[in-house]
Structures are given as structure tokens and as C-alpha cells.
Motif scaffolding. Structure first.
Motif, PDB file in Angstrom:
ATOM      1  N   THR A 203       5.782  10.966  -6.279  1.00 21.19           N
ATOM      2  CA  THR A 203       5.684  10.452  -4.912  1.00 21.19           C
ATOM      3  C   THR A 203       4.282   9.914  -4.658  1.00 21.19           C
ATOM      4  OG1 THR A 203       5.089  12.635  -4.069  1.00 21.19           O
ATOM      5  CG2 THR A 203       7.424  12.052  -4.070  1.00 21.19           C
ATOM      6  N   GLY A 204       4.222   8.931  -3.800  1.00 23.77           N
ATOM      7  CA  GLY A 204       2.938   8.338  -3.457  1.00 23.77           C
ATOM      8  C   GLY A 204       3.026   7.616  -2.128  1.00 23.77           C
ATOM      9  N   LYS A 205       2.050   6.805  -1.842  1.00 19.65           N
ATOM     10  CA  LYS A 205       2.025   6.048  -0.599  1.00 19.65           C
ATOM     11  C   LYS A 205       1.771   4.585  -0.901  1.00 19.65           C
ATOM     12  CE  LYS A 205       0.438   9.869   2.322  1.00 19.65           C
ATOM     13  NZ  LYS A 205      -0.583  10.332   3.308  1.00 19.65           N
ATOM     14  N   ASP A 206       2.441   3.722  -0.117  1.00 17.13           N
ATOM     15  CA  ASP A 206       2.223   2.293  -0.287  1.00 17.13           C
ATOM     16  C   ASP A 206       1.006   1.839   0.522  1.00 17.13           C
ATOM     17  OD1 ASP A 206       3.096   2.431   2.288  1.00 17.13           O
ATOM     18  OD2 ASP A 206       4.998   1.412   1.950  1.00 17.13           O
TER      19      ASP A 206
ATOM     20  N   LYS B 196       2.964   4.612   3.938  1.00 13.68           N
ATOM     21  CA  LYS B 196       4.303   5.191   3.957  1.00 13.68           C
ATOM     22  C   LYS B 196       4.597   5.864   2.628  1.00 13.68           C
ATOM     23  CE  LYS B 196       9.130   3.973   4.818  1.00 13.68           C
ATOM     24  NZ  LYS B 196      10.080   2.857   5.125  1.00 13.68           N
ATOM     25  N   LYS B 197       5.287   7.021   2.698  1.00 10.03           N
ATOM     26  CA  LYS B 197       5.600   7.789   1.493  1.00 10.03           C
ATOM     27  C   LYS B 197       6.702   7.083   0.709  1.00 10.03           C
ATOM     28  CE  LYS B 197       7.033  12.387  -0.072  1.00 10.03           C
ATOM     29  NZ  LYS B 197       7.443  13.752   0.358  1.00 10.03           N
TER      30      LYS B 197
ATOM     31  N   ILE C 243       8.767   6.930  -3.381  1.00 11.67           N
ATOM     32  CA  ILE C 243       9.057   7.612  -4.642  1.00 11.67           C
ATOM     33  C   ILE C 243       9.009   6.583  -5.756  1.00 11.67           C
ATOM     34  CG2 ILE C 243      10.741   8.959  -5.939  1.00 11.67           C
ATOM     35  CD1 ILE C 243      11.828   9.994  -3.322  1.00 11.67           C
ATOM     36  N   ARG C 244       8.142   6.805  -6.721  1.00  8.70           N
ATOM     37  CA  ARG C 244       7.933   5.833  -7.790  1.00  8.70           C
ATOM     38  C   ARG C 244       9.157   5.737  -8.708  1.00  8.70           C
ATOM     39  NH1 ARG C 244       3.763   3.356  -5.342  1.00  8.70           N
ATOM     40  NH2 ARG C 244       2.032   4.807  -4.909  1.00  8.70           N
TER      41      ARG C 244
END
Length: 228
Positions: free
Chosen positions: A61-64, A68-69, A71-72
């Protein structure tokens, strides 16, 4: 059950025996399946062996750019799945996890035992379970093999369903009536298939005839319960 394994459907081909007889076969990439957990009567109330097939990466998981959260890799394993594999077997998470109620479940050790294709032999009878190909919304003729109506120019009934209900009594559509609807994408088991050849070096099983499901789908191969 004494032996079973998880496999991936590769496709179909044909082979010739020593007498030159052609046999259509389905190619399955079976195992190796790591034992992730061994269920016991004392801890779980029943005996079973939980196996995993095909390594998969954990979800990231990360943020753009907007914060916004995201999922890669949405098809990866969750933290719970990764933690389960690490806790019981000290291994990486698996894409497919299933349980088999082996009669000799106590002989397996989580994190050490591996089920390979060599548990089967050529000529063995097996039962194959997989999810069939989805056909989408289909009419009664395609879905259930119903008969079509007259094909003449004056006919106004070709592929339509017939009468759905009975008369005044009971005056309703009975349960199980064969009608149009979603076809396919169901769990199907084909019994008493024969293993034509086993390639232990490449973990491949050649099964006589067709096997349910599309290519790259999960297939469960188990010893036949009604061997003939």
C-alpha cells in the motif's frame, strides 16, 4: 483420502503410445505444494493438512500524488495471509491455499513437508475438481440443452422458453425450473480420469481427456473415490 495435489491447467495436447494410438491429454503443472499447517484433533477438532501452491508477493500500500491511499499489487497476499504462512511454516505466502483431510495427516510437518507430483503414478485413477469456464447469461437451449421450437417462417417460437408454470394448481413456477440465466463458473468434479504420463522433473501430469476450467486456473487432483 491418501493423496492429493494442487495444479495449474496449462492446456491440451495429444500423445502417442507405443502402439501408435493417439490419446488427447490435458497438461497440468502440479506442485510442488508446501505444507503450511497441520490440523490436529486436539487443537482444531479434526485432522487435515493445509497446503499452499505458487508463491505470491504481499500487497503493498502507498499513496499517490494527491495523498490518496492506493494498493500497488491488488492481487497480492494480505498481511494476514503472509503472517499465517510465516508463523506456521516460515515460508512466503501462497496464491492458492487448500486443506486435504489425509488419513496420514500426522506424518506431515509444517514448513518441512512438500507434496510433489511423484505421489501419483502412471495409470492411476484420479478425480479432478476445478471451476468451469464462465459463459455469461445464456438461454435455456445453451444452458440446459432444451429443444428449440419450429423453424418455419410462420413460427413465432424458436429459442424462447416454453410455459414456466403449471395450471391453476399450484399456480406458480416450481423450484429448479430450467430457465435462462448465468451459465458456467461453477465447481465441477470429473471422476475416474486416468493419468497417462508423469514428468517428475518438470512437475507435470498428463491426464487423459478434458479437465474443467480455463488455462492458468486452479485444479485439484485427488485419488479417485470410485476407482473402476
Amino acid at each position: 483420502m491418501k493423496k492429493a495435489i494442487l495444479a495449474e491447467k496449462i492446456g491440451m495436447t495429444q500423445v502417442f503410445n507405443d502402439d501408435g494410438v493417439l490419446t488427447p491429454v490435458t497438461v497440468l503443472k502440479a506442485g510442488p505444494c508446501e505444507v503450511l499447517q497441520v490440523k490436529t484433533v486436539e487443537n482444531d477438532g479434526y485432522e487435515a493438512v493445509q497446503v499452499g501452491f505458487k508463491d505470491v508477493k504481499e500487497k503493498v500500500t502507498g499513496k499517490d500524488g494527491s495523498g490518496k491511499k492506493v494498493i500497488r499489487n491488488p492481487h497480492g497476499a494480505t498481511k494476514a495471509e503472509a503472517g499465517h504462512a510465516k508463523k506456521w511454516a516460515k515460508t512466503t505466502p501462497k496464491q492458492f491455499v487448500k486443506e486435504f483431510r489425509f488419513e496420514n495427516a500426522a506424518e506431515y510437518v509444517a514448513g518441512e513437508s512438500v507434496i510433489k507430483v511423484d505421489i501419483f503414478a502412471e495409470g492411476d485413477k484420479i478425480d479432478v475438481t476445478a471451476r468451469s469456464k464462465g459463459k455469461g447469461y445464456a438461454g435455456g437451449i445453451k444452458r440446459h440443452g432444451l429443444k428449440s421450437g419450429p423453424s418455419g417462417h410462420g413460427s413465432k417460437y424458436h429459442r424462447h422458453a416454453g410455459s414456466n408454470g403449471s395450471a391453476t394448481t399450484p399456480g406458480r413456477v416450481m423450484k429448479g425450473k430450467k430457465m435462462a440465466g448465468h451459465a458456467g463458473c461453477e465447481q465441477v468434479t470429473v471422476q475416474n480420469l486416468e493419468i497417462v504420463k508423469i514428468d517428475a522433473e518438470n512437475d507435470v501430469i498428463l491426464v487423459k481427456g478434458a479437465v474443467p476450467g480455463p488455462k492458468k486456473s486452479l485444479v485439484i487432483v485427488a485419488e479417485s473415490v470410485k476407482a473402476r
